[in-house]
Design a protein around this motif. Structure first.
Motif, PDB file in Angstrom:
ATOM      1  N   SER A 101       0.839  -1.196   0.000  1.00 48.72           N
ATOM      2  CA  SER A 101       0.000   0.000   0.000  1.00 48.72           C
ATOM      3  C   SER A 101       0.877   1.250   0.000  1.00 48.72           C
ATOM      4  O   SER A 101       1.992   1.258   0.518  1.00 48.72           O
ATOM      5  CB  SER A 101      -0.907   0.009   1.227  1.00 48.72           C
ATOM      6  N   ASP A 138       0.075   5.683  -5.672  1.00 47.66           N
ATOM      7  CA  ASP A 138      -0.432   5.644  -4.305  1.00 47.66           C
ATOM      8  C   ASP A 138      -1.704   4.808  -4.256  1.00 47.66           C
ATOM      9  O   ASP A 138      -2.742   5.201  -4.781  1.00 47.66           O
ATOM     10  CB  ASP A 138      -0.722   7.068  -3.824  1.00 47.66           C
ATOM     11  N   ALA A 197      -4.420   2.909  -1.763  1.00 47.35           N
ATOM     12  CA  ALA A 197      -4.875   2.845  -0.377  1.00 47.35           C
ATOM     13  C   ALA A 197      -4.658   1.460   0.202  1.00 47.35           C
ATOM     14  O   ALA A 197      -4.233   1.301   1.347  1.00 47.35           O
ATOM     15  CB  ALA A 197      -6.349   3.234  -0.296  1.00 47.35           C
ATOM     16  N   GLY A 249      -9.826  -1.909   4.376  1.00 50.58           N
ATOM     17  CA  GLY A 249      -8.373  -1.781   4.376  1.00 50.58           C
ATOM     18  C   GLY A 249      -7.655  -2.456   5.518  1.00 50.58           C
ATOM     19  O   GLY A 249      -6.452  -2.230   5.697  1.00 50.58           O
TER      20      GLY A 249
END
Length: 241
Positions: free
Chosen positions: A13, A58, A60, A110
């Motif tokens: 991540s 990038d 998450a 996440g």
């Protein structure tokens, strides 16, 4: 992670701005990531015979699990030779089961630990069907990738099969020929030792190449640049991830 199916797990991540180098790899991996629209994306990354270089992105959530040798074919249901140097949506192989798994993983907000647990549970359930071919593929892959690598002509009799049978099993179930296993293992050994070597000639001798010229040719073929350039950070042009 201790698992009969997962060899390694990595959290990739974030990482925006840093070049992302995908090394040649004999393993097949599963990657779960969240896209810009927030939807989950679960893909299969087949064995890689060449390095790839990407601009950092990038993400998450980006979790990668590397499957143990010999488990990929029964898990995925296709010859791994069809997945080499490809990234394939898991839904193309598992259909609706993969779509439902993507949704479950996305709903975990996440949480990397829960994502890994759910992935392992799904893989374990999938393996209740066909068994790995008597462990031959996994054992042969590890032997060909280990330091002090065995020749196929020595390995096959020790495992009680013919060279041809073992070569066919590896090519179909692991996706690579025995020669490719040896090339990639030797390259990764050189990469691991590169920063500690006093010179390229010494590095070549320490990692099983015939000489420095042999190592340079293999580096160019697999990494796209010679070893001196790679270790100095002079990488090929980055692709979009």
């Amino acid at each position: 992670m201790a698992s009969a199916l997962i060899e390694e797990a990595h959290d990739l991540s974030g990482g925006a701005g840093d070049p992302l180098v995908h090394l040649p790899d004999t393993a097949t991996a599963l990657v779960f990531r969240t896209r810009a629209d927030g939807r989950g994306d679960l893909v299969v990354v087949g064995p890689r015979t060449r390095a790839a270089y990407f601009a950092g992105k990038d993400l998450a959530v980006c979790v990668r699990v590397r499957l143990r040798p010999g488990t990929a074919r029964p898990l995925l249901g296709v010859p791994i030779s069809a997945l080499v140097d490809r990234t394939t949506p898991l839904a193309e192989l598992w259909g609706g089961a993969a779509v439902r798994l993507e949704r479950r993983l996305t709903r975990l907000d996440g949480d990397r630990r829960l994502i890994l647990e759910q992935l392992e549970t799904a893989l374990d359930a999938r393996m209740r069907g066909p068994a790995v071919r008597d462990g031959l593929v996994g054992a042969a892959a590890m032997a060909l990738s280990a330091r002090g690598r065995e020749r196929l002509s020595d390995l096959a009799p020790r495992m009680g099969v013919s060279e041809r049978h073992l070569r066919d099993l590896l090519t179909e179930d692991a996706g690579l020929t025995p020669k490719s296993f040896a090339r990639i293992a030797r390259l990764r050994d050189a990469l691991a030792h590169g920063g500690r070597s006093s010179g390229l000639a010494q590095l070549a001798a320490a990692t099983g190449y015939y000489d420095q010229s042999h190592m340079t040719a293999e580096f160019r073929s697999l990494m796209g640049v010679p070893p001196g350039a790679f270790f100095a950070g002079r990488l090929p042009a980055l692709q979009r991830c």
